[in-house]
Design a protein around this motif. Structure first.
Motif, PDB file in Angstrom:
ATOM      1  N   ALA A   1       0.828  -1.206   0.000  1.00 46.97           N
ATOM      2  CA  ALA A   1       0.000   0.000   0.000  1.00 46.97           C
ATOM      3  C   ALA A   1       0.864   1.259   0.000  1.00 46.97           C
ATOM      4  N   SER A   2       1.923   1.279   0.799  1.00 46.51           N
ATOM      5  CA  SER A   2       2.784   2.466   0.823  1.00 46.51           C
ATOM      6  C   SER A   2       3.480   2.660  -0.518  1.00 46.51           C
ATOM      7  N   PHE A   3       3.927   1.573  -1.137  1.00 45.44           N
ATOM      8  CA  PHE A   3       4.550   1.681  -2.455  1.00 45.44           C
ATOM      9  C   PHE A   3       3.563   2.209  -3.489  1.00 45.44           C
ATOM     10  N   LEU A   4       2.370   1.626  -3.521  1.00 50.31           N
ATOM     11  CA  LEU A   4       1.385   2.042  -4.518  1.00 50.31           C
ATOM     12  C   LEU A   4       0.929   3.482  -4.314  1.00 50.31           C
ATOM     13  N   LEU A   5       0.738   3.896  -3.066  1.00 46.14           N
ATOM     14  CA  LEU A   5       0.347   5.280  -2.788  1.00 46.14           C
ATOM     15  C   LEU A   5       1.378   6.266  -3.319  1.00 46.14           C
TER      16      LEU A   5
END
Length: 82
Positions: free
Chosen positions: A13-17
């Motif tokens: 999630a942090s990567f995609l955000l």
């Protein structure tokens, strides 16, 4: 299944955000908004720093993705200990 989703969810999630924010702002700058082009990296914009800065503020801007790698490393170490 739940264990995999809960453990891999935060790093992904942090990567995609950050990926979406960085590339979405980059595309907006390419469409002719001169002010955004002059600002440089979209991750340096104040509104982005205020919302997502905790994910990458201690890293070089070119390594915005490394926080996700560190989370996956921690997950691997914890998994190995269990």
């Amino acid at each position: 299944v739940v264990l995999v989703v809960l453990s891999l969810g935060p790093p992904l999630a942090s990567f995609l955000l950050l990926y979406v924010v960085r590339h979405k702002a980059g595309k907006a700058g390419k469409e002719g908004d001169e002010q955004q082009q002059q600002q440089g990296d979209p991750l340096d914009r104040p509104e982005v720093l205020q919302v997502y800065g905790f994910l990458y503020s201690d890293l070089k801007r070119s390594r915005w993705w490394y926080q996700s790698v560190m989370l996956l490393q921690r997950l691997g170490l914890v998994t190995a200990q269990v």
